[in-house]
Design an enzyme around this catalytic site. Structure first.
Site, PDB file in Angstrom:
ATOM      1  N   GLU A 137       0.880  -1.085  -0.070  1.00 15.22           N
ATOM      2  CA  GLU A 137       0.002  -0.050   0.116  1.00 15.22           C
ATOM      3  C   GLU A 137       1.035   1.306   0.012  1.00 15.22           C
ATOM      4  O   GLU A 137       0.486   2.437  -0.399  1.00 15.22           O
ATOM      5  CB  GLU A 137      -0.974   0.132   1.364  1.00 15.22           C
ATOM      6  CG  GLU A 137      -2.195  -0.522   0.913  1.00 15.22           C
ATOM      7  CD  GLU A 137      -3.282  -0.130   2.136  1.00 15.22           C
ATOM      8  OE1 GLU A 137      -4.404  -1.193   2.232  1.00 15.22           O
ATOM      9  OE2 GLU A 137      -3.090   0.466   3.004  1.00 15.22           O
ATOM     10  N   HIS A 189       8.248 -26.638  -1.959  1.00 21.17           N
ATOM     11  CA  HIS A 189       7.615 -27.812  -2.585  1.00 21.17           C
ATOM     12  C   HIS A 189       6.131 -27.281  -3.491  1.00 21.17           C
ATOM     13  O   HIS A 189       5.563 -28.044  -3.894  1.00 21.17           O
ATOM     14  CB  HIS A 189       7.140 -28.665  -1.556  1.00 21.17           C
ATOM     15  CG  HIS A 189       8.240 -29.327  -1.002  1.00 21.17           C
ATOM     16  ND1 HIS A 189       8.753 -30.271  -1.092  1.00 21.17           N
ATOM     17  CD2 HIS A 189       8.916 -28.618   0.284  1.00 21.17           C
ATOM     18  CE1 HIS A 189      10.087 -30.628  -0.386  1.00 21.17           C
ATOM     19  NE2 HIS A 189      10.025 -29.385   0.420  1.00 21.17           N
ATOM     20  N   LYS A 218     -13.206   1.180  -2.087  1.00 22.76           N
ATOM     21  CA  LYS A 218     -14.344   1.293  -0.749  1.00 22.76           C
ATOM     22  C   LYS A 218     -15.526   2.139  -1.690  1.00 22.76           C
ATOM     23  O   LYS A 218     -16.648   1.636  -1.105  1.00 22.76           O
ATOM     24  CB  LYS A 218     -13.966   2.021   0.350  1.00 22.76           C
ATOM     25  CG  LYS A 218     -12.684   1.171   1.112  1.00 22.76           C
ATOM     26  CD  LYS A 218     -12.428   1.899   2.472  1.00 22.76           C
ATOM     27  CE  LYS A 218     -11.351   1.288   3.205  1.00 22.76           C
ATOM     28  NZ  LYS A 218     -10.858   2.000   4.400  1.00 22.76           N
TER      29      LYS A 218
HETATM   30  O1  PA5 Z   1      -3.593   1.050   5.858  1.00 23.19           O
HETATM   31  C1  PA5 Z   1      -4.659   1.330   5.656  1.00 23.19           C
HETATM   32  O2  PA5 Z   1      -5.224   2.523   5.812  1.00 23.19           O
HETATM   33  C2  PA5 Z   1      -5.925   0.434   5.464  1.00 23.19           C
HETATM   34  O3  PA5 Z   1      -5.675  -0.679   5.145  1.00 23.19           O
HETATM   35  C3  PA5 Z   1      -7.016   0.565   6.477  1.00 23.19           C
HETATM   36  O4  PA5 Z   1      -6.133   0.318   7.715  1.00 23.19           O
HETATM   37  C4  PA5 Z   1      -8.101  -0.308   6.102  1.00 23.19           C
HETATM   38  O5  PA5 Z   1      -8.765   0.032   4.823  1.00 23.19           O
HETATM   39  C5  PA5 Z   1      -9.178  -0.128   7.295  1.00 23.19           C
HETATM   40  O6  PA5 Z   1      -9.801   1.258   7.416  1.00 23.19           O
HETATM   41  P1  PA5 Z   1     -10.319   1.726   8.733  1.00 23.19           P
HETATM   42  O7  PA5 Z   1      -9.349   1.626   9.892  1.00 23.19           O
HETATM   43  O8  PA5 Z   1     -10.722   3.095   8.360  1.00 23.19           O
HETATM   44  O9  PA5 Z   1     -11.486   0.735   8.981  1.00 23.19           O
END
Ligand code: PA5
Length: 434
Positions: free
Chosen positions: A285, A306, A420
């Site tokens: 990310e 494997h 989202k």
């Molecule tokens: O790293 C990030 O920002 C995302 O992976 C969020 O943690 C994930 O989408 C969950 O979001 P939230 O904590 O707002 O529910």
């Protein structure tokens, strides 16, 4: 200190090319710590490690004690950065089967809201039947669909079981200090809350209550975890190529420039699998944007030798590996002798499993390097609560430096937000109509 061994990359890279990156790496490190780069309003994680427990940490410890006393099970609701860190640490320290034999006093830890599988949900509700349980709802935004659905259902289960007041004692919300649906709900319902600071993004939040509450409930010493992170903050601040964070960040970028666009992050410990998942999100990310980024993948050895071994050895030559090693545990298993020796294993009689593991590791590195796959070895030393804190902070730091070398903003995730939003639209959420 975590040691980064880059001796197995020289077939693909030249030392002068690495040394030529010194200024670039120094700039990236300074940009990160000076807060002068893209996304610099999300640098709160740099200061999360502490030596002495803060008021929030003491409150987390108290809540954990209460949960450990009154619950057979603890359900951690969250997804992505609001879930992977605690699961990674618990499985690394206590093994993938950590729940077996646990109950009140040392509750089982389950995870929910990290997907939309009805089968998983049915299994969880079966597992919770007849159990006293508590929940932590973790969501920074408070609006993510998967955890929101799990929250509504689990909260109702608790309220049916213990009544509204009884349930209140068993619901803990971890969210933004002011904003979002979860903050509002927690305030209205009177649940105990912990904070995800606004300047800490999800994938950098494991050293906040996001990771600390579940870890403390699992019986892990969170002060040791924070101290390990504080060690890392000091040790890896060094501005020179002796800094293993520099070595890792620079080498992976240099390999990327030389056509290695996939990194396989792996260990010979089955308990490491979810830690690989946490690393995968952290780097994926943070770096995968603007048409750039090394694809982060994980593997568990020897099992995956494997399955993926053939691809690693002879498939497309676009990958490199990072192998994380830990010291062998004190308790040994020694291979015994069998007078019939029908399996032909007597040549290993008296050898420990660690001895065999070490040879498998050395054999794997040699084979993969021969096959044109550069291998970075990360020697983490002894595995304990403190080390996990050190590893978290070290890898976050490497990620920040690496992403700035790559030239991307490590702290946003516009692609995830798009998914989202699309889902809200398809589900007909008010305010998201086309
Ligand atoms: O790293 C990030 O920002 C995302 O992976 C969020 O943690 C994930 O989408 C969950 O979001 P939230 O904590 O707002 O529910």
């Amino acid at each position: 200190m975590i040691k980064v061994d880059i001796s197995n990359v020289w077939g693909q890279l030249a030392l002068p090319d690495l040394l030529a990156m010194e200024e670039e790496v120094a700039d990236a490190h300074n940009t990160l710590t000076d807060g002068t780069g893209a996304g610099s309003d999300f640098l709160g994680w740099l200061n999360l490690p502490v030596r002495e427990p803060s008021e929030e940490v003491i409150r987390i410890q108290k809540a954990a004690q209460k949960i450990r006393k009154n619950s057979d099970a603890f359900v951690v609701i969250g997804i992505g950065g609001s879930y992977l860190g605690p699961r990674a640490a618990i499985e690394l320290l206590q093994g993938p089967n950590h729940n077996i034999g646990k109950g009140k006093g040392n509750p089982q830890i389950f995870f929910a809201g990290n997907g939309l599988s009805t089968r998983h949900w049915n299994e969880l509700t079966r597992l919770l039947e007849d159990k006293d349980f508590s929940i932590a709802i973790i969501s920074k935004s408070g609006t993510t669909t998967e955890p929101a659905i799990a929250t509504r259902a689990l909260r109702w289960m608790l309220e049916r079981k213990y009544g509204t007041d009884g349930a209140k004692e068993r619901i803990f919300a971890i969210t933004d200090p002011c904003k979002g649906a979860l903050r509002q709900m927690a305030t209205e319902e009177g649940w105990e809350t912990f904070v995800i600071p606004p300047n800490v993004g999800g994938r950098f939040s494991v050293l906040t209550a996001v990771g600390l509450l579940p870890l403390a409930v699992a019986g892990i010493d969170i002060v040791q975890v924070l101290n390990g992170a504080a060690d890392a903050k000091e040790m890896y601040d060094l501005r020179a190529f002796e800094n293993p964070a520099w070595q890792y960040a620079a080498v992976r970028n240099l390999l990327y420039r030389n056509g290695k666009s996939l990194e396989l992050f792996e260990s010979f410990e089955p308990g490491f699998k979810m830690f690989g998942g946490w690393w995968q999100q952290l780097f994926g990310e943070s770096e995968g944007k603007d048409g750039k980024g090394i694809f982060p993948a994980t593997a568990e050895f020897t099992a995956d030798l494997h399955s993926l071994g053939q691809m690693i050895q002879q498939g497309q030559r676009n990958m490199f590996e990072t192998m994380v090693r830990f010291d062998a545990p004190e308790q040994k298993y020694t291979i015994g002798s069998d007078w019939k020796n029908l399996d032909g294993l007597n040549y290993l009689e008296g050898k420990t499993l660690d001895f065999v593991d070490e040879k498998a590791f050395l054999g794997t590195v040699a084979a993969h390097v021969d096959g044109g796959v550069p291998v970075i070895i990360m020697d983490a030393g002894e595995l304990n609560d403190r080390k996990v804190g050190e590893l978290f902070y070290f890898l976050e730091l490497c990620c920040g430096i690496s992403a700035y070398i790559l030239g991307v903003n490590p702290f946003n995730q516009p692609g995830v937000e798009l998914y989202k939003r699309n889902m809200f639209q398809l589900l007909g959420k008010p305010g998201y109509e086309k």
